[in-house]
Write a protein that holds these residues in place. Structure first.
Motif, PDB file in Angstrom:
ATOM      1  N   ASP A  14     130.715 -15.237  67.296  1.00 30.43           N
ATOM      2  CA  ASP A  14     129.694 -14.501  66.547  1.00 30.43           C
ATOM      3  C   ASP A  14     130.193 -13.992  65.197  1.00 30.43           C
ATOM      4  OD1 ASP A  14     131.456 -12.595  67.386  1.00 30.43           O
ATOM      5  OD2 ASP A  14     130.014 -11.445  68.581  1.00 30.43           O
ATOM      6  N   THR A  15     131.394 -14.418  64.785  1.00 31.67           N
ATOM      7  CA  THR A  15     131.952 -13.947  63.519  1.00 31.67           C
ATOM      8  C   THR A  15     132.508 -15.119  62.719  1.00 31.67           C
ATOM      9  OG1 THR A  15     132.577 -11.845  64.554  1.00 31.67           O
ATOM     10  CG2 THR A  15     133.575 -12.365  62.415  1.00 31.67           C
ATOM     11  N   VAL A  16     132.150 -15.165  61.440  1.00 30.53           N
ATOM     12  CA  VAL A  16     132.685 -16.178  60.514  1.00 30.53           C
ATOM     13  C   VAL A  16     133.158 -15.449  59.257  1.00 30.53           C
ATOM     14  CG1 VAL A  16     132.153 -18.160  59.050  1.00 30.53           C
ATOM     15  CG2 VAL A  16     131.212 -18.038  61.367  1.00 30.53           C
TER      16      VAL A  16
ATOM     17  N   ARG B 154     125.871 -19.816  56.552  1.00 32.85           N
ATOM     18  CA  ARG B 154     125.396 -21.105  57.064  1.00 32.85           C
ATOM     19  C   ARG B 154     126.287 -21.667  58.156  1.00 32.85           C
ATOM     20  NH1 ARG B 154     123.192 -20.033  52.521  1.00 32.85           N
ATOM     21  NH2 ARG B 154     121.107 -20.826  52.026  1.00 32.85           N
ATOM     22  N   VAL B 155     127.578 -21.392  58.094  1.00 34.61           N
ATOM     23  CA  VAL B 155     128.461 -21.811  59.188  1.00 34.61           C
ATOM     24  C   VAL B 155     128.113 -21.050  60.457  1.00 34.61           C
ATOM     25  CG1 VAL B 155     130.838 -21.783  60.024  1.00 34.61           C
ATOM     26  CG2 VAL B 155     130.345 -22.610  57.710  1.00 34.61           C
ATOM     27  N   LEU B 156     127.842 -19.754  60.332  1.00 32.99           N
ATOM     28  CA  LEU B 156     127.465 -18.964  61.497  1.00 32.99           C
ATOM     29  C   LEU B 156     126.198 -19.510  62.149  1.00 32.99           C
ATOM     30  CD1 LEU B 156     128.092 -16.483  63.249  1.00 32.99           C
ATOM     31  CD2 LEU B 156     126.713 -15.119  61.672  1.00 32.99           C
ATOM     32  N   HIS B 157     125.214 -19.893  61.326  1.00 33.39           N
ATOM     33  CA  HIS B 157     123.971 -20.442  61.867  1.00 33.39           C
ATOM     34  C   HIS B 157     124.162 -21.837  62.433  1.00 33.39           C
ATOM     35  CE1 HIS B 157     121.463 -17.555  59.123  1.00 33.39           C
ATOM     36  NE2 HIS B 157     121.908 -16.965  60.225  1.00 33.39           N
ATOM     37  N   ALA B 158     125.199 -22.564  61.975  1.00 30.84           N
ATOM     38  CA  ALA B 158     125.429 -23.926  62.464  1.00 30.84           C
ATOM     39  C   ALA B 158     126.161 -23.961  63.800  1.00 30.84           C
ATOM     40  CB  ALA B 158     126.215 -24.720  61.421  1.00 30.84           C
ATOM     41  N   ILE B 159     126.751 -22.851  64.209  1.00 30.67           N
ATOM     42  CA  ILE B 159     127.463 -22.816  65.491  1.00 30.67           C
ATOM     43  C   ILE B 159     126.444 -22.883  66.626  1.00 30.67           C
ATOM     44  CG2 ILE B 159     129.000 -21.467  66.964  1.00 30.67           C
ATOM     45  CD1 ILE B 159     130.139 -20.194  64.432  1.00 30.67           C
ATOM     46  N   PRO B 160     126.594 -23.791  67.580  1.00 31.22           N
ATOM     47  CA  PRO B 160     125.645 -23.883  68.701  1.00 31.22           C
ATOM     48  C   PRO B 160     125.551 -22.563  69.453  1.00 31.22           C
ATOM     49  CG  PRO B 160     127.096 -25.804  68.648  1.00 31.22           C
ATOM     50  CD  PRO B 160     127.639 -24.823  67.651  1.00 31.22           C
TER      51      PRO B 160
ATOM     52  N   GLN C 100     139.531 -21.550  68.200  1.00 31.08           N
ATOM     53  CA  GLN C 100     138.254 -21.636  67.489  1.00 31.08           C
ATOM     54  C   GLN C 100     137.870 -20.290  66.899  1.00 31.08           C
ATOM     55  OE1 GLN C 100     135.539 -23.188  70.391  1.00 31.08           O
ATOM     56  NE2 GLN C 100     136.361 -25.278  70.278  1.00 31.08           N
ATOM     57  N   ARG C 101     137.988 -19.233  67.669  1.00 35.53           N
ATOM     58  CA  ARG C 101     137.656 -17.897  67.163  1.00 35.53           C
ATOM     59  C   ARG C 101     138.557 -17.511  65.997  1.00 35.53           C
ATOM     60  NH1 ARG C 101     136.893 -14.830  73.012  1.00 35.53           N
ATOM     61  NH2 ARG C 101     134.711 -15.431  73.351  1.00 35.53           N
ATOM     62  N   LYS C 102     139.837 -17.857  66.119  1.00 36.50           N
ATOM     63  CA  LYS C 102     140.771 -17.537  65.046  1.00 36.50           C
ATOM     64  C   LYS C 102     140.443 -18.318  63.774  1.00 36.50           C
ATOM     65  CE  LYS C 102     145.029 -17.208  66.337  1.00 36.50           C
ATOM     66  NZ  LYS C 102     146.444 -17.555  66.715  1.00 36.50           N
ATOM     67  N   LEU C 103     140.092 -19.603  63.933  1.00 39.68           N
ATOM     68  CA  LEU C 103     139.816 -20.446  62.764  1.00 39.68           C
ATOM     69  C   LEU C 103     138.503 -20.077  62.084  1.00 39.68           C
ATOM     70  CD1 LEU C 103     140.982 -23.902  64.191  1.00 39.68           C
ATOM     71  CD2 LEU C 103     142.074 -22.608  62.346  1.00 39.68           C
ATOM     72  N   PHE C 104     137.485 -19.711  62.879  1.00 43.59           N
ATOM     73  CA  PHE C 104     136.216 -19.315  62.262  1.00 43.59           C
ATOM     74  C   PHE C 104     136.369 -18.044  61.426  1.00 43.59           C
ATOM     75  CE2 PHE C 104     133.826 -22.057  65.328  1.00 43.59           C
ATOM     76  CZ  PHE C 104     133.041 -22.714  64.390  1.00 43.59           C
ATOM     77  N   CYS C 105     137.395 -17.265  61.716  1.00 44.28           N
ATOM     78  CA  CYS C 105     137.667 -16.063  60.911  1.00 44.28           C
ATOM     79  C   CYS C 105     138.775 -16.297  59.893  1.00 44.28           C
ATOM     80  CB  CYS C 105     138.054 -14.897  61.826  1.00 44.28           C
ATOM     81  SG  CYS C 105     136.703 -14.306  62.851  1.00 44.28           S
ATOM     82  N   SER C 106     139.176 -17.569  59.735  1.00 40.58           N
ATOM     83  CA  SER C 106     140.260 -17.882  58.796  1.00 40.58           C
ATOM     84  C   SER C 106     139.923 -19.143  58.011  1.00 40.58           C
ATOM     85  CB  SER C 106     141.594 -18.069  59.550  1.00 40.58           C
ATOM     86  OG  SER C 106     141.898 -16.952  60.341  1.00 40.58           O
ATOM     87  N   ILE C 107     138.731 -19.183  57.436  1.00 35.56           N
ATOM     88  CA  ILE C 107     138.334 -20.326  56.611  1.00 35.56           C
ATOM     89  C   ILE C 107     138.857 -20.109  55.197  1.00 35.56           C
ATOM     90  CG2 ILE C 107     136.379 -21.618  55.664  1.00 35.56           C
ATOM     91  CD1 ILE C 107     134.776 -20.783  58.128  1.00 35.56           C
TER      92      ILE C 107
END
Length: 592
Positions: free
Chosen positions: A525-527, A513-519, A487-494
């Motif tokens: 903490d990184t997108v 907006r993706v960062l704010h949508a993460i629960p 998950q961490r890898k994918l959020f930094c590889s969109i």
């Protein structure tokens, strides 16, 4: 393999890609070309057929519905006000002070670094037979089901006689030419793919949809790529299929390529998987924002994660429609008849305005633009006007209620009844009769009724469409992997692909907006959205070309002879279970 280590990439693509045709079909456009090309042809995916009588409307988009309910209208206005508060612009019905200028004005020439404007004079398509070039004539004469009468080139320069002019109509017209046919001409425009699926309905049979696809692709192969039918057995096809397609649809596409278009062999790759190779990645969350559908899927180490697939029923054309609605509401649109339902050229114009002027940024965003009016038998009108709230339409990607679904509802998915499904082999289906592709290309069920009319209860798990915005969908897609490390890898590889990915300001908007949508309970903490190395519109096509050129073993390729005689039973009678496995076979050399 030693050759691959020593040769230059351009040399490999040129030598091994000269007989590989990469086909990336979409709802609005088809990207097709030889793997040795730098970029493909990008052609509107439509066909206009001549009709004997003037139709009530010359655009035969099935099940058209332009009725907007009161509830939908209210939801759209609410979404506009939400977006307005975020962008710090006046609300929908808020009075704008007359002294609020100067605002942020776009250049009069509509300069956009991502867009190359075409300032060519507009001309309607000539629908008469004598306008066809020799190569186009070859296409039409090669078509199995279309008969064209031979005409004396010396006669008929005067088209005033109705009986002569009727003989001279071109039987069918393709691509952008089809979009430029005058509204009064007796032509019916058909789009065989709509919202990421075959455009099948009770008004547009499966047989006609497939025939239209065959005619369009055959015309491109002959007119653009100069590959006649009698030479196609020496060529191989790489189908780069959107994730929105269902498995029986993929099967029909394979039959189209191998049986009808006569390619010697073919292979199927998913758009998402092809996209990461087009950008030289191995792991990413691929977000494809097309003209009518947005899809996303996660790729880990060169393999797709099928459970992460999500599709959204909107795209770039919805932004263009929202642009028209916004300008009409603000009374900035000229007093002209702009109708995207009956005049395809109007949608073409709106798409160009959207690509040139729309962007995502805070503050009031206006621009001076030239809007054209296209009326039959009169010169094209040019109207200079000031467009306003140009940053609102693309925000509909995050607030989809801005996109009222007033046109092109998806076709019914119940037509699928595949005795030998490509994806699933765990269902309780009677496989007692052999389901060769030669027998099931146009299968009949329920006493011989055509498939599209019978609408059986059995359904083949059509892809699920989400009813959320882009940020929520990306977040849900990545979180569905269930592992914090990936998950961490994918959020930094969109990775954003598709024509809409060129929209200015979209990348920071997605990241925020993706960062704010993460629960809040997720330790992320990184997108980051990765920059595309080439035009996002062509990334999947380029990736398909790379996969085809590097695939030395061709374990997953299907030959024309095997497909016709054995259907899905290839090699040791093992049935292909799903397109992911097909790709995994093609990629096995990468992991060996």
């Amino acid at each position: 393999m030693d050759y691959l280590k020593t040769a230059l990439p351009s040399q490999i693509m040129s030598e091994r890609g000269s007989n590989l045709v990469v086909i990336n079909p979409g709802s609005a456009n088809i990207r097709i070309g030889l793997a040795s090309q730098d970029t493909p042809y990008n052609i509107p995916h439509c066909i206009a057929r001549h009709t004997k009588q003037v139709p009530k409307r010359n655009v035969q988009d099935q099940m058209l519905n332009s009725q907007v309910t009161t509830a939908q209208h209210m939801e759209r206005e609410k979404a506009y006000d939400v977006v307005a508060s975020l962008l710090k612009i006046p609300f929908l019905d808020e009075e704008v002070p007359s002294n609020s200028f100067p605002r942020k004005m776009g250049r009069v020439d509509g300069h956009n670094p991502h867009t190359i404007r075409k300032d060519l004079p507009f001309t309607w398509t000539n629908v008469n037979e004598e306008a066809i070039t020799s190569s186009s004539s070859a296409v039409e004469s090669s078509s199995k089901d279309v008969k064209i009468e031979s005409l004396d080139p010396k006669e008929g320069t005067d088209s005033k006689e109705s009986d002569v002019s009727k003989e001279k109509f071109r039987e069918f017209i393709f691509g952008e030419e089809a979009l430029r046919i005058p509204p009064s001409e007796p032509y019916c425009l058909c789009r065989p793919i709509r919202r990421g699926h075959l455009n099948i309905s009770q008004h547009y049979s499966m047989q006609q949809v497939l025939e239209d696809l065959r005619a369009i692709w055959d015309w491109i192969l002959i007119d653009k790529l100069h590959i006649p039918r009698n030479e196609r057995n020496m060529y191989s096809a790489i189908l780069v299929m959107p994730e929105s397609f269902d498995n029986p649809e993929i099967k029909e596409m394979l039959s189209l390529v191998l049986q009808e278009l006569c390619f010697g062999s073919a292979v199927v790759h998913q758009e998402g998987l092809a996209a990461i190779f087009g950008n030289g990645l191995s792991t990413a969350c691929v977000v494809n924002i097309g003209a009518q559908v947005t899809s996303m899927i996660c790729i880990e180490d060169g393999g797709t994660l099928p459970s992460t697939l999500k599709t959204l029923p909107f795209g770039g054309e919805d932004i263009a429609r929202c642009l028209l609605w916004t300008q009409r509401h603000h009374q900035t649109w000229p007093q002209i008849r702009t109708d995207i339902l009956t005049k395809p050229i109007d949608l073409l114009m709106l798409n160009q305005l959207k690509e040139t002027y729309c962007e995502i940024k805070e503050g009031e965003l206006d621009a001076v633009a030239v809007v054209h009016s296209y009326e039959d038998k009169v010169p094209v009108g040019s109207h200079k006007t000031r467009l306003t709230a140009l940053n609102v339409p693309p925000m509909g990607l995050f607030y989809p209620t801005l996109f009222v679904p007033d046109v092109y509802p998806p076709p019914p998915r119940t037509w699928f009844h595949d005795y030998e499904d490509i994806l699933e082999d765990t269902w309780n289906i009677d496989f007692s009769r052999r389901s060769d592709m030669s027998d099931t290309f146009y299968p009949n069920f329920n006493g011989g009724l055509p498939m599209w009319e019978s609408y059986p209860v059995f359904s083949s798990k059509p892809k699920k469409e989400e009813k959320v915005g882009l940020a929520e969908a990306i977040t849900n897609c990545i979180l569905s992997t269930g592992r914090i490390d990936i998950q961490r890898k994918l959020f930094c590889s969109i990775q954003l692909i598709g024509g809409v990915a060129l929209t200015s300001g979209l990348v920071p908007a997605v990241e925020e907006r993706v960062l704010h949508a993460i629960p809040p309970n997720e330790a992320i903490d990184t997108v980051e959205v990765l920059q595309s190395r080439t035009n996002p519109t062509f990334v999947p096509w380029k990736g398909g070309a790379i996969l085809g050129v590097l695939d030395l073993g061709r374990d997953a390729w299907i030959t024309r002879e095997d497909w016709i005689h054995n259907g899905l039973h290839i090699g040791s009678n093992r049935k292909y279970k799903d397109s992911y496995y097909i790709q995994a076979q093609a990629m096995c050399y990468m992991n060996s």
